[in-house]
Scaffold this motif. Structure first.
Motif, mmCIF file in Angstrom:
data_model
loop_
_atom_site.group_PDB
_atom_site.id
_atom_site.type_symbol
_atom_site.label_atom_id
_atom_site.label_comp_id
_atom_site.label_asym_id
_atom_site.label_seq_id
_atom_site.Cartn_x
_atom_site.Cartn_y
_atom_site.Cartn_z
ATOM 1 N N ALA A 183 0.813 -1.209 0.000
ATOM 2 C CA ALA A 183 0.000 0.000 0.000
ATOM 3 C C ALA A 183 0.854 1.270 0.000
ATOM 4 O O ALA A 183 0.418 2.308 -0.515
ATOM 5 N N PHE A 184 2.057 1.195 0.575
ATOM 6 C CA PHE A 184 2.954 2.362 0.629
ATOM 7 C C PHE A 184 4.264 2.030 -0.092
ATOM 8 O O PHE A 184 5.327 1.944 0.545
ATOM 9 N N PRO A 185 4.221 1.854 -1.420
ATOM 10 C CA PRO A 185 5.440 1.443 -2.130
ATOM 11 C C PRO A 185 6.542 2.492 -2.081
ATOM 12 O O PRO A 185 7.731 2.149 -2.137
ATOM 13 N N GLY A 186 6.170 3.759 -1.968
ATOM 14 C CA GLY A 186 7.183 4.805 -1.920
ATOM 15 C C GLY A 186 7.657 5.151 -0.528
ATOM 16 O O GLY A 186 8.532 6.009 -0.365
ATOM 17 N N ASN A 187 7.100 4.495 0.477
ATOM 18 C CA ASN A 187 7.455 4.788 1.876
ATOM 19 C C ASN A 187 7.696 3.487 2.638
ATOM 20 O O ASN A 187 6.887 3.093 3.487
ATOM 21 N N PRO A 188 8.795 2.795 2.357
ATOM 22 C CA PRO A 188 9.053 1.531 3.064
ATOM 23 C C PRO A 188 9.238 1.716 4.564
ATOM 24 O O PRO A 188 9.072 0.771 5.333
ATOM 25 N N GLU A 189 9.578 2.941 4.983
ATOM 26 C CA GLU A 189 9.744 3.173 6.418
ATOM 27 C C GLU A 189 8.428 3.042 7.175
ATOM 28 O O GLU A 189 8.435 2.868 8.404
ATOM 29 N N MET A 190 7.298 3.096 6.447
ATOM 30 C CA MET A 190 5.999 2.930 7.109
ATOM 31 C C MET A 190 5.859 1.522 7.696
ATOM 32 O O MET A 190 5.233 1.344 8.754
ATOM 33 N N VAL A 191 6.439 0.528 7.038
ATOM 34 C CA VAL A 191 6.368 -0.844 7.546
ATOM 35 C C VAL A 191 7.112 -0.950 8.878
ATOM 36 O O VAL A 191 6.612 -1.515 9.856
ATOM 37 N N LEU A 192 8.322 -0.391 8.922
ATOM 38 C CA LEU A 192 9.100 -0.428 10.162
ATOM 39 C C LEU A 192 8.404 0.360 11.263
ATOM 40 O O LEU A 192 8.342 -0.089 12.420
ATOM 41 N N ALA A 193 7.872 1.534 10.923
ATOM 42 C CA ALA A 193 7.203 2.352 11.929
ATOM 43 C C ALA A 193 5.976 1.639 12.492
ATOM 44 O O ALA A 193 5.730 1.685 13.710
ATOM 45 N N ALA A 301 -5.731 3.633 4.465
ATOM 46 C CA ALA A 301 -4.846 4.696 4.936
ATOM 47 C C ALA A 301 -4.052 5.304 3.786
ATOM 48 O O ALA A 301 -3.840 6.522 3.734
ATOM 49 N N ALA A 302 -3.622 4.472 2.845
ATOM 50 C CA ALA A 302 -2.845 4.982 1.705
ATOM 51 C C ALA A 302 -3.661 5.918 0.837
ATOM 52 O O ALA A 302 -3.108 6.805 0.175
ATOM 53 N N SER A 303 -4.980 5.733 0.815
ATOM 54 C CA SER A 303 -5.828 6.593 -0.008
ATOM 55 C C SER A 303 -6.046 7.968 0.609
ATOM 56 O O SER A 303 -6.486 8.898 -0.071
ATOM 57 N N PHE A 307 -3.387 13.535 4.398
ATOM 58 C CA PHE A 307 -2.887 13.483 5.771
ATOM 59 C C PHE A 307 -1.410 13.087 5.776
ATOM 60 O O PHE A 307 -0.922 12.421 4.862
ATOM 61 N N SER A 308 -0.733 13.472 6.837
ATOM 62 C CA SER A 308 0.693 13.165 6.968
ATOM 63 C C SER A 308 0.897 11.674 7.213
ATOM 64 O O SER A 308 -0.023 10.945 7.594
ATOM 65 N N LEU A 309 2.132 11.224 7.013
ATOM 66 C CA LEU A 309 2.450 9.824 7.273
ATOM 67 C C LEU A 309 2.287 9.483 8.751
ATOM 68 O O LEU A 309 1.878 8.377 9.101
#
Length: 362
Positions: A183-193, A301-303, A307-309
Motif C-alpha cells: 500500500a505504501f510502495p514509496g514509503n518503506p519506512e511505514m512498515v518499520l514504523a 490509509a494509503a488513499s 494526511f501526513s504519514l
C-alpha cells in the motif's frame, strides 16, 4: 378442609394432563400461554425470510424503473471518483484479506493453545515481550486474535502476556506488514514504523496490566470457541465468520475512504490534515469508527493522501487494537469491566506512541 379441597384439584390436574397430552403441559408443568401462538405464528425470523425475496424484487424493480436517473447519477464526476477509489481499495485489499483469513483459521484450529503456553517464560514480565513478538506467527485479523487470547488465558497463560499477544498479532504479522508495504510502495519506512509502534504499545499494555490490573477486572472465557466441532467444521466455520465480518467492515471502510476522497470538501480535509495534532486525533477516531480489518486498513490509509504519514501511522496502529467491533468482542470474551478499562487505555497509549514513533521514523 385442605385435604378435601386438594382431591378434586388433583383429579382436575390428571384430567388436564390427559387433555393436554402432546402440548407440553401436565403435572408439575405450567401451561405456556404463548405455546399455541408459537405454533401458529411464523415469528419475526420467518417473516424476515419471507419478506427478503419480496424486498429484493422491489429493489430490483425500482432500479429498473429509475435506471435512467441512476445511470445519470453514476455518470457524474463525483460518483466516478467515488467508484474509482472504492474499487481500487477493494481490489488491492481482497487478496490479503482472503489469505489472512485462511491462515488465521488454520492456526487457530490446528495449532493447540497449549503450544503458546509452553513457549512462554514463566515470569509475567518476561512473558509479555515474548508474547508480543509471538504475534507475528498468527497471520490474521483482530477478529481471530481475541478468541486465541481467550484460549491462552483459559490454558493458564498470564493475562498480561495474553493481552500483549492480542494487541500485537493483528498488527505485526507477515500478512499485515506485506499489505502495508504494497500500500505504501514509496514509503518503506511505514512498515518499520508500524511494526515498532504496534509492538511497543502491545508490550506496554501488557506490562501496565501486570502492574495495575486486578483479577476481578477480567473474566476468563468459560469454553473454547470451537468446542464440540470437528477440525474441518471449525476451520470452515472460522473462515466463514472472519470473511463475513472482516469483508463487511472492509466494504464499509472502502466506502468511507471513497466518500472522504470524493464528497467531503477538500478544504475541510486540508484543514484537519494541516494541523499536526488534529490530524492525528481525527484519523485515530476514524480508525475506531470504521473498524476495518487489519489486513486491509493499509490500503484505506494509503488513499488518505492529504494526511501526513504520522497521522496515517496512527490510523494503522489504533485500528487493529481498539475499534467498535473489538470493544464488543473484548467485552464478550473478558467481561465489560475489562473492556471499559482496557480500551480507553489502549487508545490513549496507541495515539501517543504512534505520534512519537512517526516523529522519529517518518
Amino acid at each position: 378442609m385442605a385435604i378435601t379441597n386438594r382431591a378434586p384439584q388433583d383429579s382436575d390436574e390428571r384430567g388436564d394432563a390427559g387433555e393436554d397430552r402432546g402440548t407440553g403441559t401436565g403435572p408439575g408443568k405450567e401451561a405456556d400461554p404463548g405455546a399455541e401462538t408459537a405454533r401458529t405464528d411464523p415469528g419475526p425470523q420467518e417473516d424476515r425470510q419471507l419478506n427478503s425475496p419480496l424486498l429484493l424484487t422491489l429493489l430490483l424493480l425500482t432500479a429498473v424503473m429509475f435506471q435512467d436517473p441512476i445511470r445519470g447519477a453514476l455518470a457524474a464526476p463525483v460518483m466516478q471518483s467515488w467508484m474509482t477509489v472504492f474499487v481500487a481499495v477493494m481490489v488491492q485489499a481482497l487478496p490479503f484479506l482472503v489469505l489472512g483469513v485462511l491462515l488465521s483459521a488454520a492456526i487457530a484450529v490446528f495449532v493447540p493453545p497449549s503450544f503458546f503456553a509452553r513457549a512462554l517464560p514463566k515470569h509475567p514480565a518476561l512473558a509479555v515481550p515474548v508474547a508480543g513478538a509471538a504475534g507475528a506467527v498468527l497471520p490474521g485479523c483482530e477478529c481471530a486474535s481475541v478468541p486465541v487470547a481467550g484460549a491462552l488465558v483459559r490454558r493458564g497463560v498470564t493475562p498480561a502476556a495474553a493481552l500483549a499477544f492480542l494487541l500485537s498479532a493483528p498488527a505485526i504479522n507477515p500478512i499485515v506488514l506485506t499489505a502495508t508495504a504494497v500500500a505504501f510502495p514509496g514509503n518503506p519506512e511505514m512498515v518499520l514504523a508500524r511494526f515498532v509502534a504496534s509492538l511497543l504499545v502491545a508490550c506496554s499494555m501488557g506490562w501496565l496490566w501486570h502492574r495495575l490490573g486486578r483479577t476481578d477486572w477480567i473474566r476468563p472465557p468459560a469454553r473454547a470457541s470451537h468446542e464440540g466441532q470437528g477440525r474441518g467444521a471449525a476451520f470452515w466455520g472460522s473462515v466463514r465468520h472472519d470473511v463475513t465480518h472482516a469483508g463487511g467492515f472492509l466494504v464499509i471502510g472502502a466506502m468511507a475512504a471513497a466518500t472522504l476522497k470524493a464528497v467531503v470538501p477538500a478544504q475541510w480535509l486540508s484543514l484537519a490534515a494541516g494541523h499536526p495534532v488534529l490530524s492525528v486525533l481525527v484519523l485515530a477516531a476514524l480508525a475506531v469508527l470504521l473498524s476495518i480489518c487489519s489486513e486491509a486498513d493499509a490500503f484505506v490509509a494509503a488513499s488518505l493522501t492529504q494526511f501526513s504519514l504520522t497521522a496515517r501511522l496512527t490510523f494503522l496502529v489504533v485500528g487493529p487494537m481498539i475499534d467498535l467491533k473489538l470493544f464488543a468482542m473484548q467485552a464478550g470474551t473478558f467481561g465489560r469491566a475489562f473492556a471499559l478499562r482496557f480500551a480507553p487505555a489502549t487508545f490513549a497509549l496507541a495515539v501517543v506512541v504512534s505520534a512519537l514513533t512517526g516523529t522519529v521514523l517518518l
